[in-house]
Enzyme design. Structure first.
Site, PDB file in Angstrom:
ATOM      1  NE  ARG A  50     -27.159  34.316   6.910  1.00  0.00           N
ATOM      2  CZ  ARG A  50     -26.107  34.340   7.731  1.00  0.00           C
ATOM      3  NH1 ARG A  50     -25.107  33.478   7.582  1.00  0.00           N
ATOM      4  NH2 ARG A  50     -26.068  35.217   8.725  1.00  0.00           N
ATOM      5  N   GLY A  51     -26.132  34.374   1.305  1.00  0.00           N
ATOM      6  CA  GLY A  51     -25.813  33.341   0.338  1.00  0.00           C
ATOM      7  C   GLY A  51     -24.351  33.002   0.415  1.00  0.00           C
ATOM      8  N   GLY A  81     -22.024  36.168   0.564  1.00  0.00           N
ATOM      9  CA  GLY A  81     -21.999  37.053   1.710  1.00  0.00           C
ATOM     10  C   GLY A  81     -23.387  37.304   2.261  1.00  0.00           C
ATOM     11  CB  VAL A 116     -27.986  41.249   1.664  1.00  0.00           C
ATOM     12  CG1 VAL A 116     -28.487  42.603   1.183  1.00  0.00           C
ATOM     13  CG2 VAL A 116     -27.256  40.525   0.538  1.00  0.00           C
ATOM     14  CE  LYS A 147     -23.392  39.349  -2.119  1.00  0.00           C
ATOM     15  NZ  LYS A 147     -23.618  38.793  -3.474  1.00  0.00           N
ATOM     16  CG  ASP A 161     -25.953  30.998  -7.803  1.00  0.00           C
ATOM     17  OD1 ASP A 161     -26.545  29.902  -7.884  1.00  0.00           O
ATOM     18  OD2 ASP A 161     -25.708  31.553  -6.727  1.00  0.00           O
TER      19      ASP A 161
END
Length: 783
Positions: A503-504, A507, A509, A523, A615
């Site tokens: 997760r991030g 969203g 996964v 995702k 990122d």
């Protein structure tokens, strides 16, 4: 008296205009009439398009259709040509609508260069419509001929592309683009080595029709389906096959009055089929653009056109295998045109195989990771040559022994074309005819009055121009070859989204198993936090990129508020999950650093669009079954225009604390160097096992400057008073999980590269391409 004279003058002018309009229409051509090089047809009622003789050189004209308005720095945009390969003389050339019902274009009144090949006994009318279609019809409204059925290099909204069209060719019931080069022909797009299903195509196709609609969607009956990034109504668009062989959709930006690319078939300029011709190499960098180079031992054929490629500058006897050898070129690929495919081969067998074929120009020797052995690809032709740091395997070029001995890798130079303008003379004898003075006077009068009418028309059009279009609506598929899933399918595949694997900020996964038993990563993008924008960015960016160190996307779902992406599943998860375990030995860590650099270099340097990841962190570097890295999660990526600047502005800081470059904090221009900085922090984390954030940080204080403390600590540990690093000092920073089993030379190199990447001044940082070169140079030295 004066008022009476003015009234008479106005009446005469009105009668003149009425006479000219009836005798020489500006919006249609009727049976028995013709257009000269000074006449034009204007589309009704708004005059969006113009048809007439367009100047393509000195006294050389092509009968064409173009946008009436001037766009792109005052240039006309042509959408169709009747005689683009056979220009006509500007004098006495005419487009005539004969009584037989045929449109005929004659050069100087003597040579027929184009005809519609139509026949009709009834009265006909040639009219240009507002959609850009030039249509020949009879009084009953029947259509005999239209320009939409004979496209040249452009497709307009509403124009259908059929199996009889020549802009693209559609063999075998599928939608293909064909290269017709000077020496070589072949399928240009999609990838010819893939099966129809792999390219997202449906071979059971009998209709063979493709259409670009007014909203920006292009669909083919073989299920090829794309949508432009500005999908929505009210925008003028065109799909054009450009001179470089790439196919692009252009949308008109009314604010700048320029055409903007909103979709293109090939993001990588060097992957355009045959772009540099035979026996040549293509390289690309966003600073210098695309360049072509002859392969070693070859010389350029034409100084005016790279499409002709290069020719051998040597003679190689066919019956003497000892006279030739092989020159190894690193990071070079010539795809396609193989003599054959020979699996599970040795290097010696591959060399002997090529020597036994007189036509063999060289061979590629590639390792198949899935099967664990090498495959041999002897080349009958050196075509589609591409040099890139992303290619791990070399090409073995067959050359005379003397050429190999004298060749220096560093001496390979680009050859600049000499693009002089040549005027080709047409081998035609024109017989001069006498002309009456009154005819010339009438023509001049008609031209003056007609020009006055056109000026009045466009003045009225400008004043009454209507502006706004409807709001651009939601996002769907913007790239090719993807499978579109329903939400129910993905819910079932993930067992109601039960197994979370990551997760991030973008969203969560989940792990899933598709109907074909493939394991996938699904995702689910957040509905809030710009979920749709992240979806659009990921789908339009990742989907059209292809690199062994980038995650591969298989499909998507757009259903209501749901935005989901389906990726290939990575067995070992993220680098973040493996970094503080004992699974990553020194070799795996070095390979991860190198593979990640290759993926980022590809994004920055080898794509037509300049892609920033924004990122880069261990959570976004995934590891496959062999612990090879793949850069993932482009939800924060940004496409930058290459129009003369490397800079762009962003509305908000992007990335993760601890990996964010100083430019974000101090509101400085954002370039690709932000990814370089983040990559440097990741490499330091790989080396030391210490994270710039969280529990593995150097200090308990987790401020924004914490990564600088990691950088300072590495510098202090590795540099003594004399400013040089010692092996003992280097060993102090290496992650204890490696158990002192590491390559000192490579550790020193990674420390050097990482510290250069995290320089405060972005201009002092290397590019990702330079990083790859430094790491590969170390490998080649050891080899």
């Amino acid at each position: 008296m004066g008022l009476f004279f003015n009234a008479i003058l106005i009446s005469v002018l009105a009668l003149s205009l009425a006479f000219v309009s009836s005798s020489k229409s500006t919006d249609s051509l009727t049976t028995g009439s013709s257009l000269s090089s000074e006449d034009v047809l204007i589309s009704k009622p708004h005059g969006n398009f113009t048809a007439g003789f367009f100047s393509v050189g000195e006294n050389a004209y092509c009968f064409s259709i173009w946008f009436t308005e001037l766009y792109d720095h005052g240039n006309y945009t042509i959408v169709w040509m009747a005689n683009r390969d056979r220009p006509v003389n500007g004098k006495n050339s005419r487009l005539s609508l004969l009584k037989s019902g045929s449109l005929v274009l004659t050069d100087a009144g003597q040579f027929t260069v184009w005809t519609s090949s139509t026949q009709s006994r009834s009265s006909l009318q040639l009219q240009l419509h507002e959609n850009g279609n030039l249509m020949l019809s009879n009084i009953e409204g029947g259509n005999l001929w239209q320009s939409f059925n004979s496209p040249t290099n452009t497709l307009l909204p509403g124009q259908s592309l059929t199996q009889n069209s020549v802009i693209f060719q559609k063999p075998d019931k599928l939608f293909f683009w064909i290269l017709q080069g000077p020496q070589t022909a072949g399928i240009s797009w999609p990838d010819p080595w893939k099966h129809s299903w792999d390219n997202g195509r449906y071979p059971y196709n009998n209709s063979k029709v493709a259409t670009l609609d007014s909203w920006g969607r292009f669909q083919s009956s073989d299920q090829f389906d794309i949508i432009t990034v500005d999908y929505g109504p009210g925008i003028q668009r065109r799909l054009t096959m450009d001179f470089d062989g790439n196919v692009r959709v252009y949308s008109l930006d009314m604010a700048s009055r320029n055409w903007k690319v909103t979709w293109q078939s090939t993001l990588q300029p060097c992957k355009v089929h045959g772009i540099c011709g035979e026996n040549s190499l293509c390289t690309y960098a966003h600073e210098t653009g695309r360049k072509c180079t002859c392969a070693p031992g070859y010389k350029i054929k034409s100084q005016k056109d790279w499409a002709y490629g290069c020719e051998p500058d040597f003679q190689l006897p066919c019956n003497d295998s000892n006279a030739s050898g092989f020159l190894l070129l690193q990071n070079v690929e010539f795809y396609g045109y193989d003599i054959g495919f020979f699996s599970n081969s040795t290097l010696d067998n591959c060399q002997n195989l090529c020597l036994n074929y007189c036509s063999c120009k060289g061979f590629e020797f590639k390792f198949d990771k899935d099967k664990g052995y090498y495959n041999c690809y002897p080349k009958a032709s050196l075509f589609n040559g591409h040099r890139s740091s992303g290619f791990d395997f070399p090409i073995y070029l067959r050359l005379p022994q003397s050429t190999i001995t004298s060749f220096d890798q560093k001496s390979l130079q680009e050859t600049n074309l000499k693009c002089t303008v040549d005027v080709a003379s047409l081998d035609r004898a024109y017989q001069k005819k006498c002309q009456h003075g009154w005819v010339k006077s009438s023509l001049w009068c008609t031209l003056v009055v007609g020009t006055f009418e056109i000026i009045c028309f466009f003045t009225y059009l400008f004043k009454t121009q209507r502006g706004s279009s409807a709001r651009v609506q939601g996002y769907t598929q913007v790239a090719t070859g993807f499978r579109k899933f329903t939400f129910a399918e993905l819910k079932k595949a993930s067992r109601n989204f039960s197994t979370e694997i990551g997760r991030g900020g973008g969203g969560i996964v989940y792990k899933g198993v598709l109907t074909d038993n493939q394991v996938a990563a699904i995702k689910c993008l957040n509905e809030a936090n710009q979920g749709e924008a992240e979806f659009l960015a990921e789908l339009s960016t990742i989907g059209k990129l292809n690199h062994m160190n980038l995650i591969e996307i298989w499909g998507y779902c757009v259903e209501g508020k749901h935005r989901l992406l389906v990726y290939e599943y990575m067995e070992h998860g993220s680098l973040a999950k493996n970094l503080h375990s004992d699974r990553l030995d020194w070799k795996k860590r070095y390979d991860i650093a190198l593979g990640t650099a290759k993926g980022l270099a590809y994004l920055h340097e080898e794509c037509l669009e300049w892609v920033l990841h924004c990122d880069v962190k261990p959570q976004n570097i995934l590891l496959d079954s062999n612990y090879q890295p793949k850069v993932a999660d482009f939800g924060l990526s940004k496409l930058l225009n290459r129009g003369g600047t490397d800079e762009s502005t962003f509305s908000r800081i992007r990335g993760t604390k601890g990996y964010i470059a100083p430019e974000w904090v101090f509101n400085l221009p954002i370039t690709s160097k932000v990814d370089v900085y983040s990559y440097g922090i990741v490499v330091l984390e790989l080396l030391t096992g210490r994270s710039p954030v969280g529990g593995h940080s150097m200090e308990e204080n987790t401020s924004v400057m914490e990564p600088r403390r990691l950088v300072t600590w590495v510098k202090e540990k590795t540099h003594e008073a004399n400013g040089r690093a010692s092996p003992a000092a280097i060993a102090k920073i290496v992650d204890p999980a490696i158990n002192a089993e590491f390559d000192m030379a490579r550790v020193e190199l990674l420390v050097q590269v990482a510290l250069q990447c995290v320089e405060e001044d972005k201009d002092a940082r290397p590019t990702m391409n330079q990083v790859v070169d430094m790491l590969l140079h170390q490998e080649s030295d050891e080899y």
